[in-house]
Design a protein around this motif. Structure first.
Motif, short mmCIF file in Angstrom:
data_model
loop_
_atom_site.label_atom_id
_atom_site.label_comp_id
_atom_site.label_asym_id
_atom_site.label_seq_id
_atom_site.Cartn_x
_atom_site.Cartn_y
_atom_site.Cartn_z
N ALA B 11 19.68 6.57 -53.01
CA ALA B 11 19.37 5.62 -51.94
C ALA B 11 19.98 4.26 -52.25
CB ALA B 11 17.86 5.51 -51.78
N LEU B 12 19.86 3.83 -53.50
CA LEU B 12 20.43 2.53 -53.89
C LEU B 12 21.92 2.48 -53.56
CD1 LEU B 12 20.45 -0.21 -55.37
CD2 LEU B 12 20.84 1.06 -57.50
N LYS B 13 22.61 3.50 -54.03
CA LYS B 13 24.07 3.53 -53.84
C LYS B 13 24.42 3.49 -52.34
CE LYS B 13 27.55 6.71 -55.18
NZ LYS B 13 27.73 8.03 -55.81
N LEU B 14 23.71 4.28 -51.54
CA LEU B 14 24.03 4.37 -50.12
C LEU B 14 23.60 3.12 -49.36
CD1 LEU B 14 23.18 8.13 -49.51
CD2 LEU B 14 25.43 7.08 -49.68
N PHE B 15 22.43 2.61 -49.65
CA PHE B 15 21.95 1.40 -48.96
C PHE B 15 22.92 0.24 -49.20
CE2 PHE B 15 17.26 2.89 -49.02
CZ PHE B 15 17.41 3.45 -47.78
N VAL B 16 23.37 0.11 -50.46
CA VAL B 16 24.27 -1.00 -50.78
C VAL B 16 25.61 -0.82 -50.04
CG1 VAL B 16 25.68 -1.98 -52.63
CG2 VAL B 16 23.24 -1.62 -52.99
N GLU B 17 26.07 0.41 -49.98
CA GLU B 17 27.38 0.62 -49.34
C GLU B 17 27.32 0.60 -47.82
OE1 GLU B 17 29.57 3.96 -50.76
OE2 GLU B 17 31.31 3.55 -49.47
N PHE B 18 26.30 1.25 -47.26
CA PHE B 18 26.27 1.41 -45.80
C PHE B 18 25.14 0.67 -45.10
CE2 PHE B 18 28.09 5.37 -47.64
CZ PHE B 18 29.37 5.24 -47.15
N GLY B 19 24.28 0.01 -45.86
CA GLY B 19 23.16 -0.70 -45.26
C GLY B 19 22.01 0.23 -44.95
N PHE B 20 20.88 -0.34 -44.57
CA PHE B 20 19.69 0.46 -44.28
C PHE B 20 19.93 1.34 -43.05
CE2 PHE B 20 17.92 -3.42 -46.32
CZ PHE B 20 17.51 -2.81 -47.49
N HIS B 21 20.48 0.71 -42.04
CA HIS B 21 20.71 1.42 -40.79
C HIS B 21 21.76 2.51 -40.96
CE1 HIS B 21 21.50 2.53 -36.79
NE2 HIS B 21 22.60 1.82 -36.65
N GLY B 22 22.78 2.21 -41.70
CA GLY B 22 23.90 3.13 -41.84
C GLY B 22 23.64 4.28 -42.79
N THR B 23 22.44 4.37 -43.30
CA THR B 23 22.10 5.42 -44.26
C THR B 23 20.95 6.29 -43.75
OG1 THR B 23 22.72 3.90 -46.05
CG2 THR B 23 21.54 5.90 -46.66
N PRO B 24 21.26 7.45 -43.16
CA PRO B 24 20.19 8.36 -42.73
C PRO B 24 19.50 8.99 -43.95
CG PRO B 24 22.36 9.14 -42.06
CD PRO B 24 22.59 7.91 -42.84
N THR B 25 18.22 9.22 -43.79
CA THR B 25 17.47 9.88 -44.87
C THR B 25 18.08 11.24 -45.20
OG1 THR B 25 15.95 10.71 -43.20
CG2 THR B 25 15.28 8.75 -44.40
N SER B 26 18.62 11.89 -44.17
CA SER B 26 19.22 13.20 -44.41
C SER B 26 20.39 13.11 -45.39
CB SER B 26 19.71 13.79 -43.08
OG SER B 26 20.60 12.91 -42.44
N LYS B 27 21.16 12.03 -45.28
CA LYS B 27 22.30 11.86 -46.20
C LYS B 27 21.80 11.55 -47.61
CE LYS B 27 26.80 9.55 -46.77
NZ LYS B 27 27.33 10.70 -47.50
N ILE B 28 20.76 10.76 -47.71
CA ILE B 28 20.20 10.46 -49.03
C ILE B 28 19.78 11.77 -49.70
CG2 ILE B 28 18.35 9.29 -50.31
CD1 ILE B 28 18.23 7.25 -48.02
N ALA B 29 19.04 12.60 -48.95
CA ALA B 29 18.56 13.86 -49.50
C ALA B 29 19.74 14.74 -49.91
CB ALA B 29 17.70 14.57 -48.47
N LYS B 30 20.71 14.85 -49.03
CA LYS B 30 21.86 15.72 -49.31
C LYS B 30 22.59 15.25 -50.57
CE LYS B 30 25.93 17.61 -46.97
NZ LYS B 30 26.92 17.30 -45.91
N ASP B 31 22.93 13.95 -50.61
CA ASP B 31 23.66 13.43 -51.76
C ASP B 31 22.85 13.54 -53.05
OD1 ASP B 31 25.47 12.80 -49.81
OD2 ASP B 31 25.94 10.81 -50.62
N ALA B 32 21.54 13.46 -52.92
CA ALA B 32 20.69 13.55 -54.11
C ALA B 32 20.49 15.00 -54.53
CB ALA B 32 19.34 12.88 -53.85
N GLY B 33 20.94 15.91 -53.69
CA GLY B 33 20.82 17.33 -54.02
C GLY B 33 19.41 17.86 -53.87
N VAL B 34 18.65 17.30 -52.91
CA VAL B 34 17.30 17.82 -52.65
C VAL B 34 17.18 18.12 -51.15
CG1 VAL B 34 16.33 16.42 -54.51
CG2 VAL B 34 16.24 15.58 -52.17
#
Lengths: 192, 192
Positions: B11-34
């Motif tokens: 989440a840290l990595k994605l929020f910093v790169e794409f912002g809160f809005h630009g980061t769907p929870t689905s992408k966080i889960a996918k990238d985190a492998g869960v």
DNA sequence: TAATAGATTGACTAATCAGTCGATATTTAA
DNA sequence: TTAAATATCGACTGATTAGTCAATCTATTA
């Protein structure tokens, strides 16, 4: 009232309160008293609106600063004006000042062309070079000086916000003495 | 690896790169492998994730600072450690440092309880009071001192970022002398 | 071993929202 | 006056997304 301006004003208020994500374009349009489509007539995307709002605010501040400049002022006096005008503008336009930081710490900043950003800081950089040439200022890299002054202004501004109105101007004055002490050359200090 | 931590890191990595809005929870889960649902098992809402990430980062920095503290250090030495440790931590953990500002200039800050925020700055405030009592520091309101030091650290940090690695430590050192000069009492200066 | 609690999954949904579009109104220019 | 250009409208849509849920798996404990 000009609808484009009304949209910008409303967007500012909502973005600051609810953030970019928390502010649908439909709500901006509704609160601004225009139709949904009208918003997209003036700003083709939400991203465009965010960017143009940023640029318009920065331009507003820069124009005010430029209008204050007086070639006959001493370096210290000129710097003093820059500092006071900025902080007082920030106090009167808290939303706008906040919005600048909000964009600054968001991915939207990366969407703003380098040349636009450079245009915004040009005046300050020119001033810094003039100040350094005069010998009134410590020898240090332009970037450092620029950053230090900026962060000092931010700091003082934030502090002043917590104070009752009647003490604010005193604090701003103290803040100025501090930052001037920090950046002025000791040589200049002796002969002052 | 612990899935909760993996989610926070991602989440840290994605929020910093794409912002809160630009980061769907689905992408966080996918990238985190869960799985999607796993994210909501640990963080009941996206907002909770944003807040807990903020608190965990602040705690990390605070723990590091606390571990450096040594009661026998002089005020100047203690302050020096605080300053150096913070800036160097920020340089090594740029995403985390950026994220703190990102939250700071977003509506999410208002969602974090006052007591949590207070807990975060407690250590600094205690230190400031000790420093003032020692007479080594100029007489000025705690809030002002706190804000000035903070913004000076931000300024130096941002400047150092633009520099080549081999010059960074020198700049940090110079920055320290400047800020110390700004806040130390002239009386203490004479007898230094 | 059996039972309980917690962790994990991923398909699913209800809601939201950025942006479109065709129609209508208003202004400008010829 | 007419024609062209511009402004305004708001219903609509396709896509996205936060969060749910029932089922399955794993660890703990009695």
């Amino acid at each position: 009232m000009d609808k484009e301006k009304k949209i910008l004003d409303t967007a500012l208020k909502l973005f600051v309160e609810f953030g970019f994500h928390g502010t649908p374009t439909s709500k901006i349009a509704k609160d601004a008293g225009v139709a949904n489509g009208t918003l997209f007539h003036y700003f083709s995307t939400k991203e465009t609106l965010i960017k143009e709002l940023y640029v318009s605010i920065k331009n507003e501040l820069n124009q005010i600063l430029a209008s204050q400049a007086n070639p006959t002022d001493s370096i210290k006096e000129a710097f003093r004006k820059l500092y006071f005008t900025t902080i007082n503008w920030a106090l009167v336009n808290q939303d706008k000042f906040y919005y600048i930081q909000q964009v600054h710490f968001s991915p939207h900043l990366a969407q703003i062309p380098e040349e636009v950003l450079h245009e915004q800081s040009k005046m300050h950089i020119t001033f810094i070079e003039k100040a350094k040439a005069s010998g009134d200022i410590k020898i240090m890299p332009n970037e450092l000086l620029y950053t230090l002054v900026n962060s000092q202004i931010m700091g003082i501004y934030q502090y002043v916000l917590t104070q009752p109105t009647d003490q604010q101007q005193d604090s701003i004055e103290q803040g100025f003495e501090m930052i001037w002490d920090l950046i002025c050359s000791s040589q200049a200090k002796i002969y002052e």
